[in-house]
Design an enzyme around this catalytic site. Sequence first.
Site, PDB file in Angstrom:
ATOM      1  N   HIS A  17      47.091 133.927  22.264  1.00 38.97           N
ATOM      2  CA  HIS A  17      47.014 132.463  22.371  1.00 38.97           C
ATOM      3  C   HIS A  17      48.414 131.847  22.327  1.00 38.97           C
ATOM      4  CE1 HIS A  17      42.539 132.033  21.425  1.00 38.97           C
ATOM      5  NE2 HIS A  17      42.785 133.327  21.409  1.00 38.97           N
ATOM      6  N   ASP A 117      43.976 124.259  21.276  1.00 36.75           N
ATOM      7  CA  ASP A 117      43.356 125.536  21.628  1.00 36.75           C
ATOM      8  C   ASP A 117      41.929 125.564  21.058  1.00 36.75           C
ATOM      9  OD1 ASP A 117      42.993 128.231  22.261  1.00 36.75           O
ATOM     10  OD2 ASP A 117      44.741 128.947  21.198  1.00 36.75           O
TER      11      ASP A 117
END
Length: 479
Positions: A17, A117
Site C-alpha cells: 500500500h 486507502d
Amino acid sequence: MEFIGHILIFPFPIQGHVNSMLKLAHLFDLSNFHVTFSVPSNIHARLLAHTDVNSGRFSPRFRLQSFPAGIYEGAIDSKEGFMELCDSLNRIAKPFLRECIAQKRNFSLPFTAFISDFQLSIALDVVGEECFNLPVYYFRTISACGFWAYFSLPDLFEAGELPIKENGIDSSPITKIKGMEDFLRVRDLPPFCRDEDLAVLFYTETRLAVHARGLILNTFEDLEGPILSQIRTKCPKVYTLGPLHAHLKATLASKSTHSNSLRQEDETCMAWLDSQEPKSVIYVSFGSISVITRQQLMELWYGLVNSGKKFLWVMRSDLVAGKDEETPIPLELEEGTKANGYIVGWAPQEAVLDHPAVGGFLTHSGWNSTLESIAAGVPMICWPFFADQQMNSRFVGEVWKLGLDMKDVCDRSSVEKLIRELMEKRKGEFLERAENMGKLAKQAISEGGSSYCNFDCLIQDIIKVNEDMRKPLKNVLAS
Ligand code: UDP
C-alpha cells in the site's frame, strides 16, 4: 509558484500500500501539488532508512509525516493482528488527522483533498464530523476485480453463497458477482470470506466508496475494462491510473525507479541475472507479508530444483513460520541451488522483472507484483495467500491467460510441472500474451493513454471541486 492544492495521503501502513500510494504522491508532487504523506512512526523510520524519500526525490512541497506512537506494529497475517492494526489507526491516526486538517485550515497551505486507502471510514468521519469541506477520494491499492468482489459480498450473503463453511478446495461456482458469473469459484474468493467479522469489515469499508468524491484504482482500462464498467454502475467517478510504477517512470522519463522498499534491497542479484540467458530465469517472491510453513518451503524448493530451471528466490528472513534454524537443508537442494539458483532476502523487484533474463514469475499474486509483472511482460505462476490475491490469480489464469494458477496446491511435483509448462512447453504462447498486455500497459500510461488522461482528469477534479467550494465564500465577501 501559484498554490494549486495540498493533498493529504493516508496509506494503509503495509509495504504494498505504501509503495503504490507513494508513487501516486510522487505524481502529484511532479504536478506541483503540495503533498503530506501520513504513516506510523515505524514505517516513517523504515522509509528514511531504506529509501531516498527525504533526500532529493521529492520537491520541498512533499512532507512525510509520522503519527504519534502506539500504532500496532506486529504481524498482520492473522485476524487478530489485522484487527489490532485497524483499531489502533482508529484510536490514534484518526484524531491526529483531524487535528492536522484543522490546524492547516486557516494557514497558507490548507488541505484541498484527502486521499484515503482501505479505511475510508476514518477519512469520511474526520471530514464529516468537523464539516471540513474537504473532498475525499478513495484509493484502493487492490485490483478492480478484487474491489468489485469485496463490494459484492453482501449479495453473496443474501443469495446464500456465503459464508463458506467447509474447509478444503471448493470449486463450486459463485454466481452473484456481476461480470464474473462464468468463471468464479468458491476457491477464488478472498479467504477472509470464511470469517464473517472480517468479511463484514471489508465490505463495509469498500461500500463506503459511494460516498467518496472519486475512486482511484491502480489498474488500466485495457486490463480490467469489463469489471470497471460494473464498478461504475455504483461509483461513477473511477480514475484508473495504473500501472502506477510505470506511470511514474514515464513521467520522470527514467528507466529506473526510486525504491519504496521498507527493507534493504540486495542488488547483487542483478549481476547474477546479467550472466543468465534471455528469458531463462524464474523469479520467485511472495511479497512482504505472506508466511509459509517449513513443509511448503521444502516442497517449493524441491519443485524449483527439480525443474532444472534457473531461479532467483526472495527468501525473506520472516518468510517461514517457526523456522527451525537447526534443520539442515538436504544436500541435493544445496547443490541444485548452487548450480541453478540465487537467493536474496529482498530484491529490487521492479528492476528484476524488467531484466531480460527473467522469463517467469512465481508469485503470491499481490496486486503490485501482478501489475509489475504485467508491465514487464512476464508470465506468472500464481500461488495466492490472502486478500485480493485469490481473485487476481484466477484472472491471470482464466481471464487474461497470462500464466497458470497453482492455487491451493503446493507439492513438489505440481511446482515442477507448472514451472516446466510456463518456462518450456507453453513458453512462446505465454510470453506472447504477456508481452502484448505489457504493450497495452505502456500505452495506457503514455501521452493520450487512458491512465495518463485519467490523471489529468483527477487533477482537474481536485482543482474544480475546491473552486466550487470556495465560490459561496467569495460571493459573500464580494457583496
Ligand atoms: N517487493 C520488493 N522486493 C521484494 C519483494 C517485493 O521490492 O523482494 C515489492 C514489490 O515490488 C511490490 C511490493 O513489494 O511492489 C509487494 O506488494 P504486493 O502488492 O505484490 O504484495 P504484498 O506485499 O502487499 O503482499
